[in-house]
Design an enzyme around this catalytic site. Structure first.
Site, mmCIF file in Angstrom:
data_model
loop_
_atom_site.group_PDB
_atom_site.id
_atom_site.type_symbol
_atom_site.label_atom_id
_atom_site.label_comp_id
_atom_site.label_asym_id
_atom_site.label_seq_id
_atom_site.Cartn_x
_atom_site.Cartn_y
_atom_site.Cartn_z
ATOM 1 N N ASP A 6 -6.872 -1.532 -7.314
ATOM 2 C CA ASP A 6 -7.445 -2.173 -6.129
ATOM 3 C C ASP A 6 -7.838 -3.601 -6.472
ATOM 4 O O ASP A 6 -8.186 -3.886 -7.625
ATOM 5 C CB ASP A 6 -8.662 -1.410 -5.616
ATOM 6 C CG ASP A 6 -8.999 -1.823 -4.192
ATOM 7 O OD1 ASP A 6 -8.406 -1.260 -3.259
ATOM 8 O OD2 ASP A 6 -9.809 -2.753 -4.021
ATOM 9 N N ARG A 36 -2.713 7.280 1.248
ATOM 10 C CA ARG A 36 -3.031 8.527 1.965
ATOM 11 C C ARG A 36 -1.957 9.056 2.905
ATOM 12 O O ARG A 36 -2.018 10.189 3.323
ATOM 13 C CB ARG A 36 -4.349 8.345 2.741
ATOM 14 C CG ARG A 36 -5.564 8.348 1.844
ATOM 15 C CD ARG A 36 -6.733 7.696 2.530
ATOM 16 N NE ARG A 36 -6.416 6.292 2.766
ATOM 17 C CZ ARG A 36 -7.231 5.427 3.338
ATOM 18 N NH1 ARG A 36 -8.399 5.821 3.773
ATOM 19 N NH2 ARG A 36 -6.874 4.179 3.502
ATOM 20 N N TYR A 44 -15.374 -10.668 -0.503
ATOM 21 C CA TYR A 44 -15.980 -9.350 -0.739
ATOM 22 C C TYR A 44 -17.269 -9.467 -1.533
ATOM 23 O O TYR A 44 -18.253 -8.776 -1.260
ATOM 24 C CB TYR A 44 -14.997 -8.430 -1.471
ATOM 25 C CG TYR A 44 -14.043 -7.724 -0.540
ATOM 26 C CD1 TYR A 44 -14.490 -6.680 0.258
ATOM 27 C CD2 TYR A 44 -12.719 -8.104 -0.442
ATOM 28 C CE1 TYR A 44 -13.633 -6.028 1.124
ATOM 29 C CE2 TYR A 44 -11.853 -7.461 0.416
ATOM 30 C CZ TYR A 44 -12.311 -6.416 1.202
ATOM 31 O OH TYR A 44 -11.472 -5.775 2.065
ATOM 32 N N ARG A 78 -6.129 13.013 -4.624
ATOM 33 C CA ARG A 78 -7.386 12.448 -4.106
ATOM 34 C C ARG A 78 -8.434 13.526 -3.842
ATOM 35 O O ARG A 78 -9.635 13.265 -3.914
ATOM 36 C CB ARG A 78 -7.062 11.658 -2.830
ATOM 37 C CG ARG A 78 -8.189 10.954 -2.178
ATOM 38 C CD ARG A 78 -8.619 9.736 -2.975
ATOM 39 N NE ARG A 78 -9.655 9.035 -2.228
ATOM 40 C CZ ARG A 78 -10.930 9.410 -2.227
ATOM 41 N NH1 ARG A 78 -11.330 10.428 -2.949
ATOM 42 N NH2 ARG A 78 -11.807 8.728 -1.501
ATOM 43 N N ARG A 132 0.821 -1.216 0.000
ATOM 44 C CA ARG A 132 0.000 0.000 0.000
ATOM 45 C C ARG A 132 0.859 1.272 0.000
ATOM 46 O O ARG A 132 0.492 2.284 0.598
ATOM 47 C CB ARG A 132 -0.935 0.024 1.217
ATOM 48 C CG ARG A 132 -1.956 -1.102 1.261
ATOM 49 C CD ARG A 132 -3.064 -0.850 0.258
ATOM 50 N NE ARG A 132 -4.238 -1.634 0.567
ATOM 51 C CZ ARG A 132 -5.333 -1.146 1.122
ATOM 52 N NH1 ARG A 132 -5.438 0.114 1.417
ATOM 53 N NH2 ARG A 132 -6.344 -1.941 1.352
HETATM 54 O O1 CP3 Z 1 0.044 -1.152 -2.654
HETATM 55 C C1 CP3 Z 1 -0.200 -0.183 -3.396
HETATM 56 O O2 CP3 Z 1 0.280 0.943 -3.222
HETATM 57 C C2 CP3 Z 1 -1.064 -0.405 -4.612
HETATM 58 C C3 CP3 Z 1 -2.424 -0.048 -4.446
HETATM 59 C C4 CP3 Z 1 -3.382 -0.921 -3.651
HETATM 60 C C5 CP3 Z 1 -4.603 -0.401 -3.130
HETATM 61 N N1 CP3 Z 1 -5.326 -1.430 -2.646
HETATM 62 C C6 CP3 Z 1 -4.973 1.015 -3.135
HETATM 63 C C7 CP3 Z 1 -6.034 1.509 -2.242
HETATM 64 C C8 CP3 Z 1 -3.368 -2.296 -3.413
HETATM 65 C C9 CP3 Z 1 -2.298 -3.339 -3.712
HETATM 66 C C10 CP3 Z 1 -4.620 -2.603 -2.778
HETATM 67 C C11 CP3 Z 1 -5.009 -3.965 -2.410
HETATM 68 C C12 CP3 Z 1 -6.194 -4.162 -1.578
HETATM 69 N N2 CP3 Z 1 -7.398 -3.516 -1.639
HETATM 70 C C13 CP3 Z 1 -6.317 -5.198 -0.623
HETATM 71 C C14 CP3 Z 1 -5.256 -6.213 -0.318
HETATM 72 C C15 CP3 Z 1 -4.204 -5.659 0.558
HETATM 73 C C16 CP3 Z 1 -4.547 -5.688 2.007
HETATM 74 O O3 CP3 Z 1 -4.585 -4.590 2.599
HETATM 75 O O4 CP3 Z 1 -4.771 -6.764 2.553
HETATM 76 C C17 CP3 Z 1 -7.595 -5.110 -0.048
HETATM 77 C C18 CP3 Z 1 -8.156 -5.989 1.047
HETATM 78 C C19 CP3 Z 1 -8.283 -4.041 -0.705
HETATM 79 C C20 CP3 Z 1 -9.667 -3.576 -0.495
HETATM 80 C C21 CP3 Z 1 -9.733 -2.179 -0.040
HETATM 81 N N3 CP3 Z 1 -9.457 -1.087 -0.844
HETATM 82 C C22 CP3 Z 1 -10.097 -1.698 1.242
HETATM 83 C C23 CP3 Z 1 -10.462 -2.589 2.409
HETATM 84 C C24 CP3 Z 1 -10.046 -0.298 1.178
HETATM 85 C C25 CP3 Z 1 -10.497 0.643 2.246
HETATM 86 C C26 CP3 Z 1 -9.585 0.685 3.376
HETATM 87 C C27 CP3 Z 1 -8.627 1.799 3.162
HETATM 88 O O5 CP3 Z 1 -7.408 1.586 3.313
HETATM 89 O O6 CP3 Z 1 -9.127 2.904 2.876
HETATM 90 C C28 CP3 Z 1 -9.598 0.077 -0.107
HETATM 91 C C29 CP3 Z 1 -9.349 1.444 -0.624
HETATM 92 C C30 CP3 Z 1 -7.976 1.735 -1.122
HETATM 93 N N4 CP3 Z 1 -7.226 0.902 -1.922
HETATM 94 C C31 CP3 Z 1 -7.242 2.947 -0.923
HETATM 95 C C32 CP3 Z 1 -6.032 2.810 -1.628
HETATM 96 C C33 CP3 Z 1 -4.937 3.832 -1.791
HETATM 97 C C34 CP3 Z 1 -7.722 4.174 -0.164
HETATM 98 C C35 CP3 Z 1 -8.669 4.906 -1.036
HETATM 99 C C36 CP3 Z 1 -8.760 6.376 -0.747
HETATM 100 O O7 CP3 Z 1 -7.860 7.118 -1.135
HETATM 101 O O8 CP3 Z 1 -9.776 6.769 -0.173
#
Ligand code: CP3
Length: 341
Positions: free
Chosen positions: A72, A27, A149, A36, A23
């Site tokens: 994502d 943010r 999901y 964003r 990740r």
């Molecule tokens: O790693 C990276 O930088 C690449 C980008 C990436 C995102 N999501 C961006 C993201 C990757 C590899 C993911 C994978 C992801 N997404 C997973 C597996 C990794 C893990 O954490 O176990 C999962 C379970 C998700 C599902 C997901 N997407 C959730 C649960 C959330 C909300 C929680 C949160 O952190 O806000 C997201 C949103 C998300 N995915 C954001 C980002 C940068 C935040 C979105 C925002 O800017 O509001």
């Protein structure tokens, strides 16, 4: 110049231990938050020029050795025909949740070149613009995590819906996982064709399962996915979160690299996993502590790896939004400095 990240995946000797951070585009970076503010998260995921810009941010600002595609794990779920939203503070919501035979049947297996072309375009732009020593990692969710999901409709505390389906209607559960596996296989192959030099499979919800349920209901699909991806000859990283009590089963997926969380020491994990590359495993909360603690704990992880070829430094799970960016930067410096072989 061959990226040292790729050398480490093949367990070749490297001048220092490569690091990237799960990740890493997100943010905790003010440069990410600035973008964003102008766009929704989904728009960011669907615009190749934004994918390019956001993916490059941690490479340029934090100094990591590999870039992970900004996207994502739920993007393909939308292409399967499910409505996807991301709500502030609530995370992803998929609607309607997939629970009946009819709903599983209605799911489509998308053609990535058509329905997910924005991702592939983003990858192509990145391969043109990333420096040659920086590897580009593509990714997807593992079949069980994506299916969770789809069935729960959002994140979940106890995974009651997906597990009820698994226990009560194992055949329907299997046909759902089969469809997700097929979708993911096509999607990751398309990412590799577009230029991804390695792929990571996120089994984020592995910790919801008992070892024997994982083995019985889930492992066959992950195994099948990875076997078919092997044709593409790029490293396959399997990260199972919460599965440190059953790494001996995770090993059966036959991935190239295993990501491990911080609930097990790296040397112990490595003993169980055998002759493979390993990625991890600093507790992400360490990055919220004082700089001295970041240094001390990073060195501890390096010590557990013993300078053995095939270690890729990472956190044990994703970096948190409240992390000071300078701590992430310091971590990269410490890992590079103290792993000089
Ligand atoms: O790693 C990276 O930088 C690449 C980008 C990436 C995102 N999501 C961006 C993201 C990757 C590899 C993911 C994978 C992801 N997404 C997973 C597996 C990794 C893990 O954490 O176990 C999962 C379970 C998700 C599902 C997901 N997407 C959730 C649960 C959330 C909300 C929680 C949160 O952190 O806000 C997201 C949103 C998300 N995915 C954001 C980002 C940068 C935040 C979105 C925002 O800017 O509001």
């Amino acid at each position: 110049m061959e990226p040292i990240f790729l050398k480490a995946c093949r367990r070749e000797k490297t001048p220092y231990t490569p690091i990237w951070i799960m990740r890493q585009a997100g943010r905790y970076l003010k440069e990410y938050r600035a973008i964003r503010e102008k766009y929704s998260f989904l728009t960011m995921c669907k615009t190749p020029e934004l994918i390019l810009e956001i993916t490059k941010q941690p490479v340029e600002l934090i100094g990591v050795d590999a870039a992970i595609l900004f996207s994502d794990i739920l993007i393909p779920a939308e292409a399967m025909g499910i409505k996807l939203d991301f709500f502030e503070g609530k995370g992803p919501v998929l609607s309607p949740p997939v629970r009946s035979e009819k709903e599983v049947e209605a799911l489509r297996i998308p053609e990535p070149e058509e329905e997910l072309s924005f991702v592939l375009e983003g990858i192509k732009l990145l391969r043109k613009e990333l420096p040659p020593h920086i590897a580009l990692i593509g990714f997807a969710g593992a079949p069980f995590t994506v299916a969770s999901y789809l069935v729960e409709g959002s994140g979940s505390k106890n995974f009651a819906e997906i597990k009820k389906l698994m226990y009560n209607q194992p055949q329907l559960f299997s046909s759902l996982l089969e469809k997700v596996t097929r979708t993911t296989e096509k999607y990751l192959k398309a990412q590799i064709r577009a230029g991804a030099q390695a792929v990571q499979i996120f089994e984020s919800w592995a910790g919801a399962l008992s070892p024997s349920d994982y083995q019985k209901y889930v492992l066959p699909f992950s195994k099948k996915l990875i076997a078919s991806l092997k044709e593409e000859r790029v490293p396959i990283i399997h990260f199972a979160n919460g599965a440190s009590t059953y790494l001996h089963l995770i090993k059966e997926t036959e991935a190239t690299v295993y990501g491990v969380d911080w609930h097990i020491e790296l040397n112990v994990a490595w003993e169980i996993l055998g002759e493979v590359a390993i990625q991890g495993n600093l507790d992400p909360i360490v990055l919220l502590a004082e700089k001295e603690v970041v240094e001390e704990k990073a060195k501890e992880v390096l010590q557990k790896a013993h300078g053995k070829p095939g270690h890729i430094f990472n956190l044990g799970h994703g970096i948190l939004p409240q992390t000071p960016a300078e701590n992430a930067k310091r971590l990269v410096e410490v890992v590079h400095q103290f792993s000089q072989n």
